[in-house]
Design a protein around this motif. Structure first.
Motif, PDB file in Angstrom:
ATOM      1  N   HIS A   4      -7.266  -3.136  -0.064  1.00  0.00           N
ATOM      2  CA  HIS A   4      -8.407  -2.247   0.161  1.00  0.00           C
ATOM      3  C   HIS A   4      -9.679  -2.757  -0.528  1.00  0.00           C
ATOM      4  O   HIS A   4     -10.776  -2.365  -0.150  1.00  0.00           O
ATOM      5  CB  HIS A   4      -8.106  -0.838  -0.356  1.00  0.00           C
ATOM      6  N   ALA A  39       2.762   2.962  15.153  1.00  0.00           N
ATOM      7  CA  ALA A  39       2.237   2.502  13.855  1.00  0.00           C
ATOM      8  C   ALA A  39       1.673   1.094  13.960  1.00  0.00           C
ATOM      9  O   ALA A  39       0.669   0.768  13.317  1.00  0.00           O
ATOM     10  CB  ALA A  39       3.345   2.549  12.798  1.00  0.00           C
ATOM     11  N   TYR A  99       7.077   5.219  15.699  1.00  0.00           N
ATOM     12  CA  TYR A  99       7.858   6.250  15.017  1.00  0.00           C
ATOM     13  C   TYR A  99       7.698   7.512  15.858  1.00  0.00           C
ATOM     14  O   TYR A  99       6.670   8.172  15.774  1.00  0.00           O
ATOM     15  CB  TYR A  99       7.346   6.510  13.597  1.00  0.00           C
ATOM     16  N   LEU A 139       4.266   8.383  17.488  1.00  0.00           N
ATOM     17  CA  LEU A 139       3.227   7.610  16.781  1.00  0.00           C
ATOM     18  C   LEU A 139       3.478   6.111  16.926  1.00  0.00           C
ATOM     19  O   LEU A 139       4.591   5.649  16.687  1.00  0.00           O
ATOM     20  CB  LEU A 139       3.260   7.982  15.288  1.00  0.00           C
ATOM     21  N   ASN A 153      -6.581   3.939   5.798  1.00  0.00           N
ATOM     22  CA  ASN A 153      -5.243   4.438   5.494  1.00  0.00           C
ATOM     23  C   ASN A 153      -4.529   4.802   6.783  1.00  0.00           C
ATOM     24  O   ASN A 153      -5.119   5.387   7.690  1.00  0.00           O
ATOM     25  CB  ASN A 153      -5.327   5.685   4.604  1.00  0.00           C
ATOM     26  N   GLY A 154      -3.242   4.439   6.857  1.00  0.00           N
ATOM     27  CA  GLY A 154      -2.436   4.766   8.031  1.00  0.00           C
ATOM     28  C   GLY A 154      -2.666   3.841   9.211  1.00  0.00           C
ATOM     29  O   GLY A 154      -2.155   4.079  10.308  1.00  0.00           O
ATOM     30  N   ALA A 155      -3.396   2.741   8.993  1.00  0.00           N
ATOM     31  CA  ALA A 155      -3.715   1.829  10.105  1.00  0.00           C
ATOM     32  C   ALA A 155      -2.508   1.009  10.551  1.00  0.00           C
ATOM     33  O   ALA A 155      -2.529   0.405  11.626  1.00  0.00           O
ATOM     34  CB  ALA A 155      -4.848   0.892   9.691  1.00  0.00           C
ATOM     35  N   GLY A 156      -1.465   0.942   9.694  1.00  0.00           N
ATOM     36  CA  GLY A 156      -0.272   0.179  10.077  1.00  0.00           C
ATOM     37  C   GLY A 156      -0.089  -1.106   9.277  1.00  0.00           C
ATOM     38  O   GLY A 156       0.777  -1.920   9.601  1.00  0.00           O
ATOM     39  N   LYS A 157      -0.843  -1.274   8.202  1.00  0.00           N
ATOM     40  CA  LYS A 157      -0.822  -2.534   7.440  1.00  0.00           C
ATOM     41  C   LYS A 157       0.550  -2.766   6.780  1.00  0.00           C
ATOM     42  O   LYS A 157       1.128  -3.836   6.902  1.00  0.00           O
ATOM     43  CB  LYS A 157      -1.931  -2.518   6.374  1.00  0.00           C
ATOM     44  N   THR A 158       1.038  -1.731   6.073  1.00  0.00           N
ATOM     45  CA  THR A 158       2.334  -1.891   5.393  1.00  0.00           C
ATOM     46  C   THR A 158       3.455  -2.029   6.412  1.00  0.00           C
ATOM     47  O   THR A 158       4.385  -2.828   6.225  1.00  0.00           O
ATOM     48  CB  THR A 158       2.590  -0.700   4.448  1.00  0.00           C
ATOM     49  N   THR A 159       3.366  -1.289   7.502  1.00  0.00           N
ATOM     50  CA  THR A 159       4.395  -1.410   8.547  1.00  0.00           C
ATOM     51  C   THR A 159       4.420  -2.840   9.073  1.00  0.00           C
ATOM     52  O   THR A 159       5.495  -3.404   9.290  1.00  0.00           O
ATOM     53  CB  THR A 159       4.108  -0.415   9.696  1.00  0.00           C
TER      54      THR A 159
HETATM   55  P1  ATP Z   1      -2.112   2.794   3.604  1.00  0.00           P
HETATM   56  O1  ATP Z   1      -3.377   1.987   3.520  1.00  0.00           O
HETATM   57  O2  ATP Z   1      -2.353   4.238   3.349  1.00  0.00           O
HETATM   58  O3  ATP Z   1      -0.976   2.215   2.807  1.00  0.00           O
HETATM   59  P2  ATP Z   1      -1.124   1.598   6.068  1.00  0.00           P
HETATM   60  O4  ATP Z   1      -2.229   1.010   6.861  1.00  0.00           O
HETATM   61  O5  ATP Z   1      -0.294   0.686   5.250  1.00  0.00           O
HETATM   62  O6  ATP Z   1      -1.669   2.788   5.175  1.00  0.00           O
HETATM   63  P3  ATP Z   1       1.365   2.421   7.216  1.00  0.00           P
HETATM   64  O7  ATP Z   1       1.985   2.807   5.910  1.00  0.00           O
HETATM   65  O8  ATP Z   1       1.835   1.176   7.840  1.00  0.00           O
HETATM   66  O9  ATP Z   1      -0.204   2.384   7.113  1.00  0.00           O
HETATM   67  O10 ATP Z   1       1.591   3.630   8.211  1.00  0.00           O
HETATM   68  C1  ATP Z   1       1.128   3.591   9.561  1.00  0.00           C
HETATM   69  C2  ATP Z   1       1.484   4.910  10.214  1.00  0.00           C
HETATM   70  O11 ATP Z   1       2.897   4.975  10.405  1.00  0.00           O
HETATM   71  C3  ATP Z   1       1.093   6.126   9.382  1.00  0.00           C
HETATM   72  O12 ATP Z   1       0.665   7.149  10.256  1.00  0.00           O
HETATM   73  C4  ATP Z   1       2.395   6.523   8.700  1.00  0.00           C
HETATM   74  O13 ATP Z   1       2.424   7.895   8.425  1.00  0.00           O
HETATM   75  C5  ATP Z   1       3.416   6.130   9.760  1.00  0.00           C
HETATM   76  N1  ATP Z   1       4.710   5.742   9.194  1.00  0.00           N
HETATM   77  C6  ATP Z   1       4.927   4.696   8.371  1.00  0.00           C
HETATM   78  N2  ATP Z   1       6.239   4.616   8.072  1.00  0.00           N
HETATM   79  C7  ATP Z   1       6.855   5.633   8.741  1.00  0.00           C
HETATM   80  C8  ATP Z   1       8.211   6.070   8.848  1.00  0.00           C
HETATM   81  N3  ATP Z   1       9.195   5.442   8.206  1.00  0.00           N
HETATM   82  N4  ATP Z   1       8.470   7.139   9.618  1.00  0.00           N
HETATM   83  C9  ATP Z   1       7.464   7.770  10.282  1.00  0.00           C
HETATM   84  N5  ATP Z   1       6.175   7.409  10.242  1.00  0.00           N
HETATM   85  C10 ATP Z   1       5.858   6.355   9.468  1.00  0.00           C
END
Ligand code: ATP
Length: 275
Positions: free
Chosen positions: A213, A28, A23, A26, A48-54
């Motif tokens: 988590h 992700a 992104y 960044l 948090n923010g590690a990229g799991k949901t992405t």
């Molecule tokens: P959490 O445990 O908090 O849900 P996560 O491990 O699932 O976090 P992600 O939601 O995948 O993390 O986000 C990974 C990184 O990508 C984060 O820094 C987030 O801010 C960024 N990010 C996710 N989606 C977008 C987007 N659509 N546009 C810009 N940045 C994004």
């Protein structure tokens, strides 16, 4: 030497090859490789923010990688639309349960299973066909313990019950790969116990990727774990080894990310997930 008549081994249910999602500046998801056998019970954890949901979004097809490939049961689905991936057997539950409050509990599951049901054509005008849909949906409600609430409006369900309904809706597609995004979030201890029983009872024909988590949930359900940090794979391996890895402990101590405190070190029996 392999006999000529020997069956070819089943392809892995999922292969991620150098998957990357940026992104802007960044990254992700950064060069993630993963290979899961059929019936895998795999967890993805990390701060948090590690990229799991992405990562789940990329597998489900709601987001697209900038680089790398995704193969499902040996077929490249990197550019396949989300709806087709769903028909191919990928189902998903969300951090916020996606439930239609105005419908009954049963109709939520009927609707979710409709595109996947062998008798879907004309079912809306054929009572006997519609009943088949209801029977399938009722079976999934039974699985998640909501059978008694089938005819209640979904709006009346508690948070824990909505999560179970979201899970029943995901199962209604008879998935080969089930993606669960923090299924234990916001659940009471009793609901987490029920969730563990339900997920523990899923058949081997369904592979599961669990983002979670709660380390104790991961330790009970997953036979293998990938730990992500800043989009990169810190470690992938059998649950006990992955959770006990020194870098994993450091990452969790640095962020206080795991709601269950320190990562558990004991896990179920190992499964090799390395490709
Ligand atoms: P959490 O445990 O908090 O849900 P996560 O491990 O699932 O976090 P992600 O939601 O995948 O993390 O986000 C990974 C990184 O990508 C984060 O820094 C987030 O801010 C960024 N990010 C996710 N989606 C977008 C987007 N659509 N546009 C810009 N940045 C994004």
């Amino acid at each position: 030497m392999t006999p000529a008549h020997a069956e070819a081994p089943a392809p892995p249910v999922l292969v991620l090859d150098h998957l990357t999602r940026r992104y802007g500046s960044l990254i992700a998801v950064d060069d993630v490789c993963l290979r899961l056998p059929a019936g895998a019970r795999h967890a993805v954890i990390g701060p948090n923010g590690a990229g799991k949901t992405t990562l789940l979004n990329l597998i489900a097809g709601t987001d697209r990688p900038d680089r790398g490939t995704i193969a499902l049961n040996g077929t490249d689905i990197t550019r396949t639309a989300t709806a087709k991936r769903s028909r191919l057997g990928i189902a998903r539950s969300f951090q916020q349960p996606s439930v239609i409050s105005e419908l009954t509990v049963l109709d939520n599951v009927v609707l979710a299973g409709w595109p996947h049901h062998p008798k879907r054509r004309g079912a809306w005008r054929s009572p006997s066909r519609y009943r088949l849909h209801e029977e399938s949906a009722a079976r999934h409600l039974e699985t998640v313990g909501l059978a008694d609430l089938a005819h209640r409006p979904a709006a009346t369900l508690s948070h824990g019950q909505r999560r179970m309904l979201d899970l029943a809706a995901a199962l209604a597609g008879e998935p080969r790969l089930l993606l669960l995004d923090e299924p234990a979030a916001g659940l009471t201890d009793g609901d987490i116990g029920r969730l563990l029983t339900i997920l523990g009872g899923l058949p081997d024909s369904v592979a599961v990727i669990l983002v979670e988590h709660h380390v104790e949930v991961v330790a009970q359900l997953a036979t293998s774990v990938t730990v992500l940090a800043a989009g990169r794979v810190l470690v992938t391996g059998p649950t006990g080894e992955a959770l006990a890895h020194p870098e994993v402990r450091d990452a969790y101590h640095a962020t206080g990310a795991a709601s269950g405190g320190e990562p558990a070190v004991a896990g179920p029996s190992p499964t090799d997930t390395r490709g």
